[in-house]
Design an enzyme around this catalytic site. Structure first.
Site, PDB file in Angstrom:
ATOM      1  N   LYS A  74       0.746   4.642   7.081  1.00 41.07           N
ATOM      2  CA  LYS A  74       0.129   5.456   6.042  1.00 41.07           C
ATOM      3  C   LYS A  74       0.583   6.911   6.195  1.00 41.07           C
ATOM      4  CE  LYS A  74      -2.773   2.345   4.267  1.00 41.07           C
ATOM      5  NZ  LYS A  74      -2.161   1.178   4.929  1.00 41.07           N
TER       6      LYS A  74
ATOM      7  N   SER B  69       0.808  -1.220   0.000  1.00 41.63           N
ATOM      8  CA  SER B  69       0.000   0.000   0.000  1.00 41.63           C
ATOM      9  C   SER B  69       0.840   1.268   0.000  1.00 41.63           C
ATOM     10  CB  SER B  69      -0.950   0.020   1.210  1.00 41.63           C
ATOM     11  OG  SER B  69      -0.229   0.132   2.418  1.00 41.63           O
TER      12      SER B  69
END
Length: 202
Positions: free
Chosen positions: A163, A126
């Site tokens: 993230k 990701s």
């Protein structure tokens, strides 16, 4: 030691950073590509650094370049062991010993003074757009507050995620660095730390 030209200083700095980040030296071609010069030009710079006793090199082997560090520089480059954190139960202290999965050695020059660090194993792709790949080790500076846009490790719904962090008016946006993954929007996010560096084994 003889003084270096400005370009030689730049080449030596690049070689030093490359070795610090990858734990092995760059090739002549990689040096040439970085500075947008010919392979012969890169070779000449390396030869000059070798002549001025800033590096040593075994010309018979690839990636056989080695820095010759001054004594005082070697003293500054002491190493620190950082714990690698495995699976952590919700609510458990991030650095509790029962969650350790070994340690990794990092140069103190890459760490801030009076800060606590740990490392986590990256799973998934990701964050591949930020150069963070599956299997990498992410070195994290422990912190409970980060700036908008920083890459951080956070606890969301009892799970850890790495993230890019953005605080909006009424929610937190966690942005992946891969277009295959949509942003996550959350109300309750616990920041654990910010990304300091990535270590990759080849």
């Amino acid at each position: 030691m003889k003084e270096l030209t400005e370009r030689q200083k730049q080449v030596l700095s690049f070689i030093t950073r490359y070795i610090d980040n990858h734990y092995y030296p760059p090739t002549i071609r990689e040096i040439a590509e970085h500075f947008a010069i010919s392979v012969k030009g890169a070779h000449d710079h390396v030869a000059a650094l070798k002549k001025k006793k800033r590096i040593r090199q075994d010309g018979k082997r690839s990636r056989a370049m080695e820095l010759i560090r001054p004594v005082e520089d070697a003293e500054m480059r002491k190493l620190s062991k950082i714990p690698i954190v495995g699976t952590v139960a919700a609510g458990a202290p991030i650095l509790s010993e029962e969650n350790w999965d070994g340690t990794i050695t990092v140069s103190q020059s890459a760490l801030k003074k009076n800060k606590t660090y740990f490392a986590v194993k990256v799973q998934g792709d990701s964050m591949s757009g930020a150069g963070i790949m599956d299997g990498d080790l992410a070195v994290i500076e422990k912190a409970n507050v980060v700036k908008n846009g920083e890459i951080a490790i956070m606890v969301v719904d009892d799970a850890f995620t790495l993230k890019r962090y953005f605080k909006e008016n009424t929610r937190i946006k966690l942005q992946a660095e891969n277009p295959a993954y949509k942003p996550m929007y959350c109300q309750n996010v616990r920041v654990v730390g910010r990304l300091s560096q990535i270590i990759r084994n080849y």
